[in-house]
Design an enzyme around this catalytic site. Sequence first.
Site, short mmCIF file in Angstrom:
data_model
loop_
_atom_site.label_atom_id
_atom_site.label_comp_id
_atom_site.label_asym_id
_atom_site.label_seq_id
_atom_site.Cartn_x
_atom_site.Cartn_y
_atom_site.Cartn_z
N VAL A 41 0.85 -1.20 0.00
CA VAL A 41 0.00 0.00 0.00
C VAL A 41 0.88 1.24 0.00
O VAL A 41 1.83 1.35 0.78
CB VAL A 41 -0.93 0.02 1.23
N LYS A 42 0.55 2.16 -0.89
CA LYS A 42 1.20 3.48 -0.92
C LYS A 42 0.22 4.47 -0.32
O LYS A 42 -0.94 4.55 -0.74
CB LYS A 42 1.55 3.87 -2.35
N THR A 43 0.67 5.25 0.65
CA THR A 43 -0.23 6.21 1.29
C THR A 43 0.52 7.48 1.63
O THR A 43 1.75 7.51 1.67
CB THR A 43 -0.84 5.61 2.58
#
Length: 300
Positions: free
Chosen positions: A207-209
Amino acid sequence: MQHRMPLHDLPVSPLAHRERLFNPKTKSHHGEMINMEWGMKNRLSQLIQKDGKALFLPIDHGYFQGPTHCLEKPGETIKPIWQYADALMMTRGVLRNCIDPTIQKPIILRVSGAVTVVGEDLANESIVTSIQEILRLNAMAVSMSVFVGTKYENKSLTNLAKLVDYCEEYGIPVMAVTSVGRELEKREARYLALVARVSAEIGARVVKTYYCKEKFEKVIEGCPVPVVIAGGPKTETQLEVFEFVYDGMQKGAIGVNLGRNIWQTENPLASIRAIRAVVHEGYTPKEAQDLFEKVKAGKA
């Protein structure tokens, strides 16, 4: 010199994430055995390095912005800096037309799009690349945007589920590039944790956040897959970048996915080398700034 938090004090250490991913006896949060195929393990091991950390360099901004400042010629932009990244993220068009096919660097293929900055809503993305094309281009992973808090939330999450289904069958990791509406005030831990967890629940392997100053560790704690930090808009100073990368890593992120805060800077080479030192060598912001100045001056 700033204090470095010991790895064992992190909510979830990057190395622990890596060991969990590649240990054949690993169990899920519910206790059942996780069975990961060799191909999936191999691809993830090329993205996430032996220290459990990663520096991804995205140059996919043209898929919705068109020609982007400093990215008019993507192949030329990355020539001095690509070797310091652990993987490059881009669309199939840029990969085919701008990147030397002999390059020895994993590719994360951006597979969502069909929206632009002049359209009605950037959240109304679709999957624009087939699994056959993903395989044909030898992608190490794929990425797509995930939007929650918008009227296209259901479409976005359904797209993610379909992409995961397609890619899991062939052992290709999916990275969810998460976003929470268009309002900056939504970039706080409770919303970031929501979209990160939902993306992991649907099946994203990474996940990129966005980073947030307060309670970022809650985002990490609530996400059962590795998290990388997005760069967002270009910052005013390089030190700001080093500070949020350092803090995010200390709170459990495994690395970064930074574009504009590298290739739009006054010295992209100095920027990526300093950021790499924070990610992989644990440099503090001050140490990274010192390295940045040395590289800029040609002394390192």
